[in-house]
Design an enzyme around this catalytic site. Structure first.
Site, PDB file in Angstrom:
ATOM      1  N   GLY A   1      34.921 -25.563 -48.033  1.00 20.45           N
ATOM      2  CA  GLY A   1      34.274 -24.971 -46.868  1.00 20.45           C
ATOM      3  C   GLY A   1      33.932 -25.998 -45.795  1.00 20.45           C
ATOM      4  O   GLY A   1      34.244 -27.185 -45.916  1.00 20.45           O
ATOM      5  N   GLN A   2      33.269 -25.533 -44.746  1.00 22.72           N
ATOM      6  CA  GLN A   2      32.946 -26.388 -43.605  1.00 22.72           C
ATOM      7  C   GLN A   2      32.150 -27.622 -44.023  1.00 22.72           C
ATOM      8  O   GLN A   2      32.500 -28.761 -43.700  1.00 22.72           O
ATOM      9  CB  GLN A   2      32.118 -25.605 -42.578  1.00 22.72           C
ATOM     10  CG  GLN A   2      32.771 -24.393 -42.004  1.00 22.72           C
ATOM     11  CD  GLN A   2      31.844 -23.651 -41.056  1.00 22.72           C
ATOM     12  OE1 GLN A   2      31.897 -23.862 -39.850  1.00 22.72           O
ATOM     13  NE2 GLN A   2      30.988 -22.787 -41.583  1.00 22.72           N
TER      14      GLN A   2
ATOM     15  N   ALA B   1      29.283 -20.252 -51.837  1.00 20.96           N
ATOM     16  CA  ALA B   1      28.485 -19.047 -51.618  1.00 20.96           C
ATOM     17  C   ALA B   1      29.367 -17.917 -51.137  1.00 20.96           C
ATOM     18  O   ALA B   1      30.428 -18.144 -50.548  1.00 20.96           O
ATOM     19  CB  ALA B   1      27.382 -19.307 -50.588  1.00 20.96           C
TER      20      ALA B   1
ATOM     21  N   THR C   1      19.893 -20.662 -47.479  1.00 23.60           N
ATOM     22  CA  THR C   1      20.022 -20.102 -46.136  1.00 23.60           C
ATOM     23  C   THR C   1      18.690 -19.726 -45.506  1.00 23.60           C
ATOM     24  O   THR C   1      17.714 -19.426 -46.209  1.00 23.60           O
ATOM     25  CB  THR C   1      20.909 -18.841 -46.197  1.00 23.60           C
ATOM     26  OG1 THR C   1      20.954 -18.206 -44.920  1.00 23.60           O
ATOM     27  CG2 THR C   1      20.368 -17.840 -47.212  1.00 23.60           C
ATOM     28  N   ASP C   2      18.675 -19.698 -44.188  1.00 25.24           N
ATOM     29  CA  ASP C   2      17.515 -19.201 -43.450  1.00 25.24           C
ATOM     30  C   ASP C   2      17.307 -17.706 -43.679  1.00 25.24           C
ATOM     31  O   ASP C   2      16.218 -17.176 -43.433  1.00 25.24           O
ATOM     32  CB  ASP C   2      17.668 -19.484 -41.955  1.00 25.24           C
ATOM     33  CG  ASP C   2      18.961 -18.953 -41.355  1.00 25.24           C
ATOM     34  OD1 ASP C   2      19.930 -18.721 -42.101  1.00 25.24           O
ATOM     35  OD2 ASP C   2      19.018 -18.784 -40.120  1.00 25.24           O
TER      36      ASP C   2
ATOM     37  N   TYR D   1      22.795 -10.289 -48.943  1.00 27.61           N
ATOM     38  CA  TYR D   1      23.129 -11.715 -48.960  1.00 27.61           C
ATOM     39  C   TYR D   1      21.870 -12.565 -49.146  1.00 27.61           C
ATOM     40  O   TYR D   1      21.822 -13.435 -50.018  1.00 27.61           O
ATOM     41  CB  TYR D   1      23.829 -12.087 -47.652  1.00 27.61           C
ATOM     42  CG  TYR D   1      23.933 -13.568 -47.406  1.00 27.61           C
ATOM     43  CD1 TYR D   1      24.768 -14.369 -48.172  1.00 27.61           C
ATOM     44  CD2 TYR D   1      23.190 -14.171 -46.381  1.00 27.61           C
ATOM     45  CE1 TYR D   1      24.862 -15.730 -47.935  1.00 27.61           C
ATOM     46  CE2 TYR D   1      23.283 -15.528 -46.135  1.00 27.61           C
ATOM     47  CZ  TYR D   1      24.119 -16.308 -46.925  1.00 27.61           C
ATOM     48  OH  TYR D   1      24.195 -17.656 -46.690  1.00 27.61           O
TER      49      TYR D   1
ATOM     50  N   TRP E   1      23.098 -21.102 -39.340  1.00 22.79           N
ATOM     51  CA  TRP E   1      23.970 -21.121 -38.159  1.00 22.79           C
ATOM     52  C   TRP E   1      24.949 -22.299 -38.222  1.00 22.79           C
ATOM     53  O   TRP E   1      25.136 -23.036 -37.250  1.00 22.79           O
ATOM     54  CB  TRP E   1      23.147 -21.169 -36.880  1.00 22.79           C
ATOM     55  CG  TRP E   1      22.236 -20.000 -36.662  1.00 22.79           C
ATOM     56  CD1 TRP E   1      21.658 -19.209 -37.623  1.00 22.79           C
ATOM     57  CD2 TRP E   1      21.768 -19.498 -35.412  1.00 22.79           C
ATOM     58  NE1 TRP E   1      20.870 -18.255 -37.041  1.00 22.79           N
ATOM     59  CE2 TRP E   1      20.909 -18.402 -35.681  1.00 22.79           C
ATOM     60  CE3 TRP E   1      21.979 -19.864 -34.097  1.00 22.79           C
ATOM     61  CZ2 TRP E   1      20.275 -17.672 -34.689  1.00 22.79           C
ATOM     62  CZ3 TRP E   1      21.335 -19.147 -33.087  1.00 22.79           C
ATOM     63  CH2 TRP E   1      20.506 -18.062 -33.392  1.00 22.79           C
TER      64      TRP E   1
END
Length: 274
Positions: free
Chosen positions: A10-11, A58, A101-102, A127, A150
């Site tokens: 992933g990123q 995820a 995550t937020d 999620y 983000w």
């Protein structure tokens, strides 16, 4: 000794491996986190003695996570698998980092307030609920949680690259202007994770995003347009009520971050796209 990185394709995983090519990627071919028991099977015979585990994997398709047919995969990937990693790490005296995550927060704080590390999670979508369960599993076994939000880079399919494509294609997008947070370039999170693996950050829960002023998705989109030389006024602002999605999004998921040390998100954006 090896640092295992789950979700390395992933990123953030790609950014982390560029920064630390000595880390060992664990892809789906080795451990498919959506399959029960895959983590346990892989860790029975890891490629070398394990120094640390970093979990970036995820199920991140927020709207798809609402579909009943995806419920099992969402739970396995976001909740069960991190728990199995943490259990193994605890049993073998190995530190573990888990990225969350937020969206574990409800987003109900007034605009201008920020969700603190010890704030009360109350996710508003499937999620977020699965990620919160993953957090709890990891913390129960002494692992560490790193929340972010983000996330983007200049290579993957994400919000930022979508806005770049629309700008260059002559499309004037409509983007919600009442959901608040801070963008995070993948390399910023990767650098923090590398420091944590090296023992330079030890908190049980950390928040990592770009620093600087809080924005909205519309504000982020306009900044992207301006960064690549397009008129930001082409981005039309709308309230969330005019852009319904299967999953409810938190209104204010802004994470409280350290007062210094994290790059400003606008600077990271210009470096990535400018």
């Amino acid at each position: 000794m090896s640092v295992l990185v789950f979700g390395a394709s992933g990123q953030v995983g790609r950014a982390l491996l560029r920064l630390r090519p000595d880390f060992v990627p664990v892809g789906r071919a080795l451990a498919d986190l959506a399959v029960a028991g895959s983590v346990d099977s892989f860790l029975l015979t890891p490629p070398s003695p394990v120094e640390a585990i970093v979990n970036l994997a995820a199920f991140t398709a927020v709207d798809d996570a609402e579909k009943p047919e995806n419920a099992s995969a969402v739970h396995q990937v976001n909740a069960v698998a991190p728990g199995r990693m943490a259990s193994w790490a605890w049993a073998h005296g190995v530190p573990m980092l888990h990225v969350s995550t937020d969206y574990v927060f409800p987003g109900t704080l007034p605009v201008g307030w920020e969700n603190p590390v010890d704030g009360q999670p109350a996710p508003v979508n499937a999620y977020g609920r699965s990620k919160l369960e993953g957090e709890r599993q990891v913390l129960n076994f002494g692992g560490r949680v790193v929340r972010t939000g983000w996330v983007y880079d200049a290579e993957s399919r994400n919000f930022a690259t979508t806005m770049v494509r629309l700008a260059r294609s002559g499309v004037n997008p409509t983007v919600v202007d009442d959901q608040y947070g801070r963008p995070t370039h993948a390399s910023v999170l990767a650098a923090e994770l590398a420091a944590m693996v090296d023992g330079k950050r030890t908190a049980a829960i950390s928040h990592v995003t770009g620093s600087g002023p809080v924005t909205t998705w519309c504000g982020f989109a306009r900044e992207i347009f301006a960064t690549i030389g397009h008129d930001p006024r082409r981005v039309k602002a709308v309230p969330s009520s005019e852009y319904p999605t299967p999953a409810h999004r938190p209104r204010n998921s802004t994470l409280q971050i350290p007062a210094s040390g994290l790059p400003a998100w606008r600077d990271s954006l210009r470096a990535a796209l400018g």
